[in-house]
Design a protein around this motif. Structure first.
Motif, PDB file in Angstrom:
ATOM      1  N   THR A 286       0.833  -1.211   0.000  1.00  0.00           N
ATOM      2  CA  THR A 286       0.000   0.000   0.000  1.00  0.00           C
ATOM      3  C   THR A 286       0.864   1.256   0.000  1.00  0.00           C
ATOM      4  O   THR A 286       0.586   2.221  -0.719  1.00  0.00           O
ATOM      5  CB  THR A 286      -0.917   0.000   1.240  1.00  0.00           C
ATOM      6  N   PHE A 287       1.941   1.227   0.784  1.00  0.00           N
ATOM      7  CA  PHE A 287       2.863   2.366   0.824  1.00  0.00           C
ATOM      8  C   PHE A 287       3.561   2.560  -0.514  1.00  0.00           C
ATOM      9  O   PHE A 287       3.839   3.693  -0.929  1.00  0.00           O
ATOM     10  CB  PHE A 287       3.892   2.146   1.936  1.00  0.00           C
ATOM     11  N   LEU A 288       3.834   1.461  -1.227  1.00  0.00           N
ATOM     12  CA  LEU A 288       4.521   1.563  -2.518  1.00  0.00           C
ATOM     13  C   LEU A 288       3.692   2.319  -3.556  1.00  0.00           C
ATOM     14  O   LEU A 288       4.255   2.916  -4.481  1.00  0.00           O
ATOM     15  CB  LEU A 288       4.881   0.165  -3.040  1.00  0.00           C
ATOM     16  N   THR A 289       2.348   2.288  -3.426  1.00  0.00           N
ATOM     17  CA  THR A 289       1.538   3.090  -4.351  1.00  0.00           C
ATOM     18  C   THR A 289       1.820   4.574  -4.154  1.00  0.00           C
ATOM     19  O   THR A 289       1.860   5.335  -5.124  1.00  0.00           O
ATOM     20  CB  THR A 289       0.034   2.813  -4.149  1.00  0.00           C
ATOM     21  N   HIS A 290       2.013   4.983  -2.894  1.00  0.00           N
ATOM     22  CA  HIS A 290       2.363   6.385  -2.618  1.00  0.00           C
ATOM     23  C   HIS A 290       3.756   6.710  -3.154  1.00  0.00           C
ATOM     24  O   HIS A 290       3.990   7.818  -3.655  1.00  0.00           O
ATOM     25  CB  HIS A 290       2.291   6.652  -1.114  1.00  0.00           C
ATOM     26  N   VAL A 291       4.675   5.761  -3.013  1.00  0.00           N
ATOM     27  CA  VAL A 291       6.029   5.977  -3.531  1.00  0.00           C
ATOM     28  C   VAL A 291       5.990   6.117  -5.052  1.00  0.00           C
ATOM     29  O   VAL A 291       6.655   6.991  -5.630  1.00  0.00           O
ATOM     30  CB  VAL A 291       6.949   4.809  -3.122  1.00  0.00           C
ATOM     31  N   PHE A 292       5.216   5.248  -5.720  1.00  0.00           N
ATOM     32  CA  PHE A 292       5.088   5.312  -7.175  1.00  0.00           C
ATOM     33  C   PHE A 292       4.557   6.677  -7.605  1.00  0.00           C
ATOM     34  O   PHE A 292       5.089   7.298  -8.536  1.00  0.00           O
ATOM     35  CB  PHE A 292       4.145   4.205  -7.654  1.00  0.00           C
ATOM     36  N   LEU A 293       3.500   7.148  -6.932  1.00  0.00           N
ATOM     37  CA  LEU A 293       2.922   8.450  -7.259  1.00  0.00           C
ATOM     38  C   LEU A 293       3.914   9.570  -6.960  1.00  0.00           C
ATOM     39  O   LEU A 293       4.004  10.553  -7.716  1.00  0.00           O
ATOM     40  CB  LEU A 293       1.634   8.654  -6.461  1.00  0.00           C
ATOM     41  N   ALA A 294       4.679   9.423  -5.879  1.00  0.00           N
ATOM     42  CA  ALA A 294       5.666  10.439  -5.523  1.00  0.00           C
ATOM     43  C   ALA A 294       6.791  10.511  -6.552  1.00  0.00           C
ATOM     44  O   ALA A 294       7.250  11.601  -6.918  1.00  0.00           O
ATOM     45  CB  ALA A 294       6.242  10.133  -4.140  1.00  0.00           C
ATOM     46  N   VAL A 295       7.244   9.353  -7.032  1.00  0.00           N
ATOM     47  CA  VAL A 295       8.288   9.338  -8.072  1.00  0.00           C
ATOM     48  C   VAL A 295       7.778  10.012  -9.340  1.00  0.00           C
ATOM     49  O   VAL A 295       8.487  10.813  -9.966  1.00  0.00           O
ATOM     50  CB  VAL A 295       8.732   7.893  -8.359  1.00  0.00           C
ATOM     51  N   LEU A 296       6.537   9.704  -9.708  1.00  0.00           N
ATOM     52  CA  LEU A 296       5.939  10.351 -10.869  1.00  0.00           C
ATOM     53  C   LEU A 296       5.860  11.865 -10.662  1.00  0.00           C
ATOM     54  O   LEU A 296       6.186  12.646 -11.563  1.00  0.00           O
ATOM     55  CB  LEU A 296       4.534   9.783 -11.112  1.00  0.00           C
ATOM     56  N   GLY A 297       5.456  12.274  -9.466  1.00  0.00           N
ATOM     57  CA  GLY A 297       5.401  13.704  -9.160  1.00  0.00           C
ATOM     58  C   GLY A 297       6.771  14.360  -9.191  1.00  0.00           C
ATOM     59  O   GLY A 297       6.915  15.495  -9.651  1.00  0.00           O
ATOM     60  N   GLY A 298       7.784  13.630  -8.718  1.00  0.00           N
ATOM     61  CA  GLY A 298       9.143  14.170  -8.759  1.00  0.00           C
ATOM     62  C   GLY A 298       9.627  14.383 -10.190  1.00  0.00           C
ATOM     63  O   GLY A 298      10.268  15.396 -10.497  1.00  0.00           O
ATOM     64  N   LEU A 299       9.295  13.447 -11.080  1.00  0.00           N
ATOM     65  CA  LEU A 299       9.673  13.592 -12.492  1.00  0.00           C
ATOM     66  C   LEU A 299       8.941  14.773 -13.136  1.00  0.00           C
ATOM     67  O   LEU A 299       9.530  15.519 -13.927  1.00  0.00           O
ATOM     68  CB  LEU A 299       9.359  12.297 -13.244  1.00  0.00           C
ATOM     69  N   LEU A 300       7.668  14.949 -12.796  1.00  0.00           N
ATOM     70  CA  LEU A 300       6.899  16.081 -13.325  1.00  0.00           C
ATOM     71  C   LEU A 300       7.468  17.405 -12.818  1.00  0.00           C
ATOM     72  O   LEU A 300       7.549  18.387 -13.562  1.00  0.00           O
ATOM     73  CB  LEU A 300       5.425  15.952 -12.924  1.00  0.00           C
ATOM     74  N   GLN A 301       7.865  17.422 -11.537  1.00  0.00           N
ATOM     75  CA  GLN A 301       8.458  18.632 -10.982  1.00  0.00           C
ATOM     76  C   GLN A 301       9.797  18.938 -11.647  1.00  0.00           C
ATOM     77  O   GLN A 301      10.111  20.099 -11.943  1.00  0.00           O
ATOM     78  CB  GLN A 301       8.630  18.471  -9.472  1.00  0.00           C
TER      79      GLN A 301
END
Length: 327
Positions: A286-301
């Motif tokens: 469940t935590f890995l879904t947040h990590v996945f979204l965070a990595v995607l957000g980091g790339l967008l940033q």
């Protein structure tokens, strides 16, 4: 960070980390992929719900841009304590393009209230359906009081009486400059929130429907990971467990909710006969879904840093808040 590290240290002293890793390595890939796919749909539904609120306030955001802002906020919230910390990042990103700070705050505040009301209501419903195998004499009462408090808070924010009472409270501030500053800012936020009183029936129904769908999808995500790990736990059990976990991780207790989430999963699933290693593995997925979204957000940033001004956040060219209000 210290709290998260301490809890994880104690937890992995009781449940060896190698056992958790072994359970995770045996997960069925297709079910894991399904969980991540549902997570993407859930994020789109959440952005669509926020789009209804921002459109009412004449904030020209698209669903895609709101998804992007949410992902970027997830990147920053990964390094902040508590779930609410990411809300500040979302507010900053939403108010930046057009300078609509009060409107962005009002939209996020109202969205948070709707989300939390639905979260607590789902927790109560699934709790009643599941009938957990342990005694909790006061928990039902606490949840009912929390739900009632949230409903009253939402009604109060939408009431014009609140603006009048708040104005009188602001008059009690002795420092004139501070009083004027606070009165102006609070009035703008309350005026923006009370705009939602005039939501068309179709929009109001859409908000409720999207909130229900969003929370159901969140339960399905955990159910997919449970299937991947062959954890025999029912939909209703995951429903109330997910509500409880979200309420706990809203508080700024530990870094990214780590430790608190894993310990809670382990303790609450033990009466259902779920091994501690499997429960912790389910929590980590469940935590890995947040990590996945965070990595995607980091790339967008990163893309925005490298290409400043070339990628608009808005549906249309930014305009001043005054012209938006006239429109």
């Amino acid at each position: 960070v210290l709290v998260a590290a301490a809890i994880l240290f104690i937890l992995f002293r009781i449940v060896p980390l190698r056992d958790v890793v072994e359970v995770m390595s045996m997960a069925t890939p297709w079910w894991v992929a399904a969980g991540f796919a549902v997570m993407i749909v859930e994020r789109i539904v959440a952005a669509w719900r926020l789009k209804i609120l921002t459109a009412r306030l004449m904030m020209p955001f698209s669903v895609v841009s709101l998804c992007e802002i949410s992902a970027i906020a997830s990147f920053y919230s990964l390094f902040l304590p508590g779930d609410l910390a990411g809300g500040g990042v979302r507010w900053y990103r939403m108010s930046q393009p057009s300078g609509q700070r009060a409107e962005a705050f009002a939209a996020l505040l109202f969205e948070r209230l709707i989300d939390t009301v639905t979260l607590v209501l789902f927790g109560l419903i699934f709790w009643a359906l599941d009938d957990p195998p342990f005694e909790t004499p006061f928990l039902d009462l606490i949840l009912l009081l929390l739900l009632a408090g949230l409903v009253v808070a939402t009604a109060a924010l939408l009431s014009p009486t609140t603006s009048r009472l708040t104005g009188r409270m602001m008059d009690l501030i002795p420092v004139i400059r501070l009083r004027d500053f606070m009165a102006e800012k609070v009035a703008k936020v309350l005026d923006s929130v009370q705009t939602f009183r005039g939501l068309p029936r179709s929009a109001a129904v859409g908000l409720v429907a999207l909130s229900v769908v969003r929370h159901l999808l969140s339960v399905v995500i955990i159910l997919c990971f449970a299937q991947a790990l062959a954890v025999a736990v029912g939909f209703s059990t995951i429903g109330w467990l997910r509500s409880f976990m979200n309420m706990i991780t809203m508080l700024p207790i530990a870094f990214a909710g780590l430790g608190v989430r894993e310990a809670s999963f382990s303790i609450l699933l033990q009466p259902y006969g779920i091994a501690a290693a499997s429960a912790i593995a389910l929590s980590l997925f469940t935590f890995l879904t947040h990590v996945f979204l965070a990595v995607l957000g980091g790339l967008l940033q990163l893309r925005r840093i490298l290409l400043p001004g070339r990628i608009p956040l808005l549906d249309q060219p930014p305009t001043s808040p005054e012209s938006l209000r006239k429109t």
